[in-house]
Design a protein around this motif. Structure first.
Motif, PDB file in Angstrom:
ATOM      1  N   THR A   1      -6.077   9.151   4.513  1.00  0.00           N
ATOM      2  CA  THR A   1      -5.232  10.189   5.065  1.00  0.00           C
ATOM      3  C   THR A   1      -3.816   9.975   4.543  1.00  0.00           C
ATOM      4  N   GLY A   2      -2.966  10.997   4.667  1.00  0.00           N
ATOM      5  CA  GLY A   2      -1.583  10.856   4.196  1.00  0.00           C
ATOM      6  C   GLY A   2      -0.726  10.227   5.268  1.00  0.00           C
ATOM      7  N   VAL A   3       0.453   9.781   4.926  1.00  0.00           N
ATOM      8  CA  VAL A   3       1.072   9.951   3.618  1.00  0.00           C
ATOM      9  C   VAL A   3       1.510   8.571   3.140  1.00  0.00           C
TER      10      VAL A   3
ATOM     11  N   CYS B   1       0.787  -1.227   0.000  1.00  0.00           N
ATOM     12  CA  CYS B   1       0.000   0.000   0.000  1.00  0.00           C
ATOM     13  C   CYS B   1       0.817   1.275   0.000  1.00  0.00           C
ATOM     14  N   GLY B   2       2.144   1.180  -0.203  1.00  0.00           N
ATOM     15  CA  GLY B   2       2.928   2.388  -0.365  1.00  0.00           C
ATOM     16  C   GLY B   2       4.223   2.406   0.407  1.00  0.00           C
ATOM     17  N   VAL B   3       4.938   1.276   0.455  1.00  0.00           N
ATOM     18  CA  VAL B   3       6.190   1.204   1.217  1.00  0.00           C
ATOM     19  C   VAL B   3       7.415   0.969   0.336  1.00  0.00           C
ATOM     20  N   ALA B   4       7.232   0.760  -0.948  1.00  0.00           N
ATOM     21  CA  ALA B   4       8.391   0.527  -1.810  1.00  0.00           C
ATOM     22  C   ALA B   4       9.250   1.785  -1.876  1.00  0.00           C
ATOM     23  N   PRO B   5      10.564   1.654  -1.905  1.00  0.00           N
ATOM     24  CA  PRO B   5      11.438   2.828  -2.016  1.00  0.00           C
ATOM     25  C   PRO B   5      11.348   3.465  -3.396  1.00  0.00           C
ATOM     26  N   ALA B   6      11.344   4.793  -3.439  1.00  0.00           N
ATOM     27  CA  ALA B   6      11.161   5.520  -4.688  1.00  0.00           C
ATOM     28  C   ALA B   6      12.263   5.242  -5.701  1.00  0.00           C
TER      29      ALA B   6
ATOM     30  N   LYS C   1      -3.588   1.938  -6.422  1.00  0.00           N
ATOM     31  CA  LYS C   1      -3.047   2.727  -5.328  1.00  0.00           C
ATOM     32  C   LYS C   1      -1.868   1.966  -4.726  1.00  0.00           C
ATOM     33  N   GLY C   2      -0.889   2.686  -4.225  1.00  0.00           N
ATOM     34  CA  GLY C   2       0.262   2.035  -3.613  1.00  0.00           C
ATOM     35  C   GLY C   2       1.376   1.798  -4.610  1.00  0.00           C
ATOM     36  N   THR C   3       2.184   0.779  -4.350  1.00  0.00           N
ATOM     37  CA  THR C   3       3.337   0.454  -5.195  1.00  0.00           C
ATOM     38  C   THR C   3       3.205  -0.981  -5.692  1.00  0.00           C
ATOM     39  N   ALA C   4       3.501  -1.189  -6.982  1.00  0.00           N
ATOM     40  CA  ALA C   4       3.230  -2.502  -7.561  1.00  0.00           C
ATOM     41  C   ALA C   4       4.189  -2.814  -8.703  1.00  0.00           C
ATOM     42  N   ALA C   5       4.394  -4.115  -8.909  1.00  0.00           N
ATOM     43  CA  ALA C   5       5.212  -4.597 -10.025  1.00  0.00           C
ATOM     44  C   ALA C   5       4.611  -5.887 -10.557  1.00  0.00           C
ATOM     45  N   ASP C   6       4.531  -6.005 -11.880  1.00  0.00           N
ATOM     46  CA  ASP C   6       4.192  -7.274 -12.517  1.00  0.00           C
ATOM     47  C   ASP C   6       5.487  -7.997 -12.843  1.00  0.00           C
TER      48      ASP C   6
ATOM     49  N   SER D   1       0.616  10.445  -1.819  1.00  0.00           N
ATOM     50  CA  SER D   1      -0.840  10.458  -1.859  1.00  0.00           C
ATOM     51  C   SER D   1      -1.410  10.080  -0.502  1.00  0.00           C
ATOM     52  N   ARG D   2      -2.713   9.833  -0.497  1.00  0.00           N
ATOM     53  CA  ARG D   2      -3.399   9.396   0.722  1.00  0.00           C
ATOM     54  C   ARG D   2      -3.521   7.876   0.737  1.00  0.00           C
ATOM     55  N   GLN D   3      -3.478   7.313   1.923  1.00  0.00           N
ATOM     56  CA  GLN D   3      -3.619   5.868   2.073  1.00  0.00           C
ATOM     57  C   GLN D   3      -5.017   5.458   1.619  1.00  0.00           C
TER      58      GLN D   3
END
Length: 341
Positions: A241-243, A218-223, A283-288, A234-236
Motif C-alpha cells: 500500500t502507499g505511500v 524502506c522509503g524514509v530518505a529525504p528526496a 524498493k525504498g531508498t539506498a546508497a552504496d 510508490s507502494r510499500q
C-alpha cells in the motif's frame, strides 16, 4: 604562553572539564577552520541539553536493540523525551481538513513520479504529515521518533514512510520504528552538516571486494538526497500500500554514525566514506558507500559491539566534529581505529 596553556589545561583536566588545546600560528588559516568545527560541536552539545524528542508510540515488538533508558539519557545528555500516544496521533489525523491534505497531495504529484499510490492514499499521507507537524509545533519538538508499523497503516490506510521523508526534508528530522537515539543522531548530523537533511538507514549488506557497505531503508530518505529527480512515490514493498518513496542516493563524501547507550555507557560509532551515486535496483531508498575503513572490520565492530541496526548518514566529513562532541559530553568513541588500539 605555552607554559601558561600547559598549566591551565592541566588544571582543567584535573577538575574534569572538557577542553581542546590548539598550538598553532595566529596566521594559520587551518587553525580557524579547526576552531570553527570545534565551536560547531560545542554549540551542538549545548543544543542537546535543550533537545526535545517526540516519541510517537512505543518501540515495535522485537526491536530491543533501540530500547532507551529515558532517565539515563536525561541525566547524561540533558535531552528530553516527550511521549505521544498513537491514539493522539490518530485523533489529529482525523481532524486535518480535507482541503489542506489535498493541497499537499497535488504538490507531491507535481514534484514526483507517482507509481502505484492512489489520490486517496496521497491525501491520507497529507493528513499524516500535517498531524505530525501539528503535534511537533504544539509540543515544541525538535525531532521525532515514530512507531511506524503496523498501527499507523492499520488505522490510516497508508504506511508512514513517505510522510517521514517529507518531514525530514522540511527540517523536522523523523526516525522510524520509534528510534529515539536514532533521531538524536539525525539531529546531530543536521546540525554539523550545515542543515542538510540526514538519512536514517540499515546496513543491509557488505561487499568486501569493493569495500562497499549498502545503506538502505524502506522509503524514509529525504528526496533532496536523490541522485536524480524526480523520485518515485510508490507502494510499500511489504504492505503493498502507499505511500513510500524510492530512489538511489547521490554521490559524495558521507559520514555515518550512531549514538547508543548500554546502561550508563554512552557511545558513538563513527565511520566515513564516499557514496557512489549508483542506481540500486531495490524498493525504498539506498546508497552504496565505499568506506574509508575496511568494511568487514566495520561490520565486525557493529555486530560484536552490539550496536543497533539504525545508522544516520549525511553528506560531508563531520567525523572530527562528532569526536569533539563525544569529548565534550563524555561519550565513548567507537570506530574501526579505536578497536585496533
Amino acid at each position: 604562553s605555552l607554559v601558561g596553556g600547559n598549566a591551565v589545561t592541566s588544571a582543567l583536566y584535573k577538575l574534569g572539564y572538557p577542553y581542546k588545546f590548539y598550538h598553532r600560528s595566529v596566521d594559520d588559516e587551518q587553525f580557524y577552520q579547526a576552531l570553527g568545527r570545534y565551536l560547531d560541536a560545542l554549540g551542538l552539545a549545548r543544543a542537546l541539553r535543550r533537545l526535545r524528542i517526540g516519541m510517537v508510540g512505543a518501540r515495535p515488538a522485537g526491536f530491543q536493540d533501540i530500547t532507551v533508558d529515558e532517565l539515563a539519557v536525561r541525566k547524561k545528555l540533558g535531552l528530553q523525551i516527550h511521549t505521544i500516544e498513537l491514539a493522539e496521533l490518530f485523533a489529529r489525523v482525523g481532524g486535518v481538513p480535507e482541503a489542506e491534505a489535498a493541497k499537499l497531495s497535488r504538490k507531491w504529484e507535481s514534484e514526483h513520479q507517482v507509481n502505484g499510490p492512489t489520490p486517496e492514499e496521497l491525501i491520507k499521507t497529507g493528513r499524516l504529515v500535517l498531524a505530525l507537524k501539528e503535534l511537533a509545533r504544539e509540543n515544541r519538538l525538535d525531532v521525532m521518533a515514530v512507531r511506524c508499523l503496523p498501527e499507523i497503516w492499520q488505522h490510516t490506510g497508508v504506511t508512514p514512510c513517505a510522510a517521514l521523508s517529507f518531514l525530514t526534508d522540511e527540517g523536522l528530522s523523523a526516525a522510524c520504528e520509534a528510534d529515539v537515539l536514532g533521531a538524536a543522531t539525525m539531529y546531530a548530523h543536521r546540525w554539523l552538516s550545515g542543515g542538510q537533511a540526514p538519512f536514517i538507514s540499515d546496513l543491509i549488506s557488505v561487499d568486501p571486494a569493493r569495500n562497499v557497505g549498502r545503506l538502505w531503508h524502506c522509503g524514509v530518505a529525504p528526496a533532496s538526497l536523490a541522485n536524480r529527480m524526480p523520485v518515485r512515490l510508490s507502494r510499500q514493498y511489504i504492505r503493498k500500500t502507499g505511500v513510500t518513496i524510492e530512489f538511489s542516493l547521490k554521490a559524495g563524501p558521507v559520514t555515518v554514525s550512531r549514538l547508543d547507550s548500554v546502561g550508563n555507557d554512552f557511545r558513538m560509532l563513527i565511520a566515513s566514506g564516499e557514496a557512489t551515486g549508483e542506481d540500486i535496483p531495490l524498493k525504498g531508498t539506498a546508497a552504496d558507500v565505499v568506506f574509508k575503513e575496511k568494511v568487514t572490520d566495520l561490520l565486525d565492530v557493529i555486530v560484536n559491539q552490539g550496536f543497533p541496526h539504525h545508522f544516520a548518514m549525511s553528506y560531508g566529513d563531520i567525523t572530527e566534529q562528532l569526536r569533539d562532541l563525544c569529548g565534550l559530553l563524555g561519550i565513548r568513541v567507537v570506530s574501526v581505529q579505536t578497536q585496533k588500539h
